[in-house]
Design a protein around this motif. Structure first.
Motif, short mmCIF file in Angstrom:
data_model
loop_
_atom_site.label_atom_id
_atom_site.label_comp_id
_atom_site.label_asym_id
_atom_site.label_seq_id
_atom_site.Cartn_x
_atom_site.Cartn_y
_atom_site.Cartn_z
N ARG A 189 34.53 -19.73 -13.39
CA ARG A 189 33.84 -18.74 -14.24
C ARG A 189 33.32 -17.59 -13.39
O ARG A 189 33.36 -16.43 -13.81
N VAL B 147 31.91 -17.39 -21.94
CA VAL B 147 30.78 -17.60 -22.85
C VAL B 147 31.14 -17.06 -24.20
O VAL B 147 31.59 -15.91 -24.35
N GLU B 148 30.96 -17.90 -25.26
CA GLU B 148 31.32 -17.48 -26.61
C GLU B 148 30.26 -16.52 -27.17
O GLU B 148 29.07 -16.76 -26.98
N VAL C 131 36.24 -20.82 -18.22
CA VAL C 131 35.55 -20.93 -19.50
C VAL C 131 34.72 -19.67 -19.68
O VAL C 131 33.94 -19.31 -18.80
N MET D 157 33.27 -24.96 -24.39
CA MET D 157 33.39 -26.24 -25.07
C MET D 157 33.94 -27.34 -24.16
O MET D 157 33.83 -28.51 -24.46
N TYR E 204 24.02 -23.98 -23.88
CA TYR E 204 24.58 -23.37 -22.67
C TYR E 204 25.86 -22.61 -23.00
O TYR E 204 26.11 -21.52 -22.46
N GLN E 205 26.69 -23.19 -23.87
CA GLN E 205 27.93 -22.53 -24.25
C GLN E 205 27.66 -21.22 -24.97
O GLN E 205 28.44 -20.27 -24.87
N SER E 206 26.52 -21.15 -25.66
CA SER E 206 26.19 -19.91 -26.36
C SER E 206 25.42 -18.94 -25.48
O SER E 206 25.02 -17.87 -25.95
N GLN F 299 25.47 -27.32 -26.00
CA GLN F 299 25.73 -26.36 -27.06
C GLN F 299 25.04 -25.03 -26.78
O GLN F 299 25.64 -23.96 -26.90
N ARG G 207 31.17 -29.51 -22.74
CA ARG G 207 30.67 -30.44 -23.75
C ARG G 207 31.60 -31.64 -23.90
O ARG G 207 31.16 -32.78 -24.01
#
Length: 443
Positions: A163, A442-443, A440, A1, A372-374, A370, A4
């Motif tokens: 990361r 990845v969620e 960060v 996030m 990319y975060q997922s 969004q 973003r």
């Protein structure tokens, strides 16, 4: 996030700092135009030629100098009233009625031609100053936007390295981020390196030392505040090139009139006296009196060929002026239409960027972030969206530059400054981006 949020901050920076075109009156540009009018060598030479030509009118419209003659008789002439030893006289030539006025008109019309040519050079120089100034202002915007892109890529590269260290990113992502960062830095350096030659160009046109700094104004949008149909009339009435042809026509008319006056003779009036001694013997009437003689003479315009040729020359010059003006007017009207098309096209491009492309690019960046975060897209998609976003803002700045430069070209064509409206004045605000590296996952 975090990525973003960083893009959201950047969007705020660019939306607040969106430059919709260029400065108006009371700006550094106005000062540079004044300096150019005072310092530009080509312009000063043109006006000096005009001022020198104006001085011909009093030279040709004045009567020729009177002639004073003095004669000595080597052998005195014996007369009844005494020997004549010398004579002296004064003559004045008077050109035929209207000749001096015609010569003055020819000289004045020649000066008017040079004045119109000087005005034409002035409009060209003013256009060059504005075009160079707007180009430098665009370069400033491009440097600023590219700098913001570099800052974002630096943060992204640091984040991706963090990361990767945590095992949450591929090494290829690190390399990709570094490649894009190096490319952006190279573009930034190239743009900054272009500042010096563009400043030199502005200074050269203005008439200053090429290494002097050029001060730029804030950015506003300029829109013509005149109906396009009026521009054609302005061009035909105020364009200095067309005015010069009108003056050429007037000069040819004056030349014809002067040539026709040369069919008539010039008159010369004179008065003369002869110095006479006393008679050597006797005391005759008027003994030793100096005789006074009044005279009038005129030239006989016998040889007509030269006068006929002078009249014909003036008529041909008149025809040349008429034909040349018509031909040049057609070209200038065509140039006007092309400049208007480019001006309108620039406005369309600005509107497209402002109302469609840039908002959609903003949405695209948000969506890409969004996904990319997922973990559904790779880093290349993020960088591509980010590059597209910055490219659109730089392209918009280019369109704004083109629009302002087209107005400068239109002003040169119509021969006068055009009224413009200023629109959408923005204040560029610099919002600092976080510099620390973040981990960060990845969620």
């Amino acid at each position: 996030m975090v990525l973003r949020s960083i893009f959201a901050v950047l969007l705020l920076v660019l939306v607040v700092g969106n430059a919709s075109a260029f400065e108006g009156g009371g700006s550094p540009l106005s000062s540079y135009l004044q300096i150019a009018a005072e310092n530009n060598g080509e312009l000063q030479a043109a006006f000096s030629r005009w001022k020198a030509s104006v001085q011909k009118a009093p030279q040709v419209s004045t009567l020729p100098d009177p002639q004073l003659t003095y004669s000595v008789y080597i052998v005195p002439v014996e007369t009844r009233v005494g020997p004549q030893r010398m004579s002296y006289g004064l003559t004045q030539k008077f050109p035929w009625l209207g000749k001096l006025d015609a010569k003055e008109q020819v000289a004045l019309r020649e000066a008017d031609v040079l004045k119109a040519k000087a005005d034409s050079i002035k409009t060209k120089i003013f256009r060059d100053v504005k075009v160079a100034y707007y180009e430098l202002l665009y370069l400033q915007q491009a440097i600023q936007l590219t700098g913001e892109q570099v800052e974002l890529l630096e943060f992204m590269e640091a984040t991706i390295r963090s990361r990767y260290s945590a095992g949450n990113a591929l090494y290829s992502d690190v390399l990709r981020a570094q490649v894009e960062l190096d490319s952006a830095r190279n573009r930034q350096l190239s743009l900054k390196d272009m500042v010096v030659p563009l400043q030199a160009r502005v200074n050269a046109v203005v008439g200053r030392n090429i290494d002097e700094p050029v001060h730029l104004s804030s950015v506003v949008e300029l829109r013509l505040d005149v109906e396009e149909e009026q521009l054609s009339k302005l061009l035909q009435n105020k364009n200095p090139e067309l005015i010069s042809f009108d003056q050429e026509l007037a000069r040819a008319d004056a030349q014809v009139l002067l040539a026709e006056k040369n069919y008539y003779p010039d008159l010369t009036f004179g008065i003369k006296s002869i110095y006479t001694d006393k008679a050597r013997s006797g005391n005759p009437t008027q003994n030793g009196n100096d005789p006074v003689i009044a005279s009038v003479s005129l030239n006989i315009p016998l040889w007509q060929d030269s006068r006929d040729a002078a009249v014909e020359e003036g008529r041909e010059r008149r025809l040349v002026a008429i034909q040349a003006k018509q031909g040049r007017k057609d070209v200038l009207l065509a140039d006007l239409e092309l400049a208007l098309y480019r001006y309108r096209d620039a406005i369309r491009q600005i509107t497209l960027y402002e109302e469609s492309l840039i908002p959609k690019a903003e949405q695209s960046v948000e969506v890409i972030l969004q996904t990319y975060q997922s973990g559904k897209v790779d880093l290349q998609e993020v960088i591509s969206a980010e590059n597209t976003y910055f490219e659109l803002y730089i392209a918009q700045a280019r369109a704004l530059t083109d629009q302002a430069q087209r107005i400068a070209q239109l002003e040169q064509l119509v021969g006068t400054e055009l009224p413009v409206m200023q629109k959408k004045i923005f204040t560029q605000k610099k919002v600092p981006l976080p510099q620390q590296e973040l981990n960060v996952t990845v969620e």
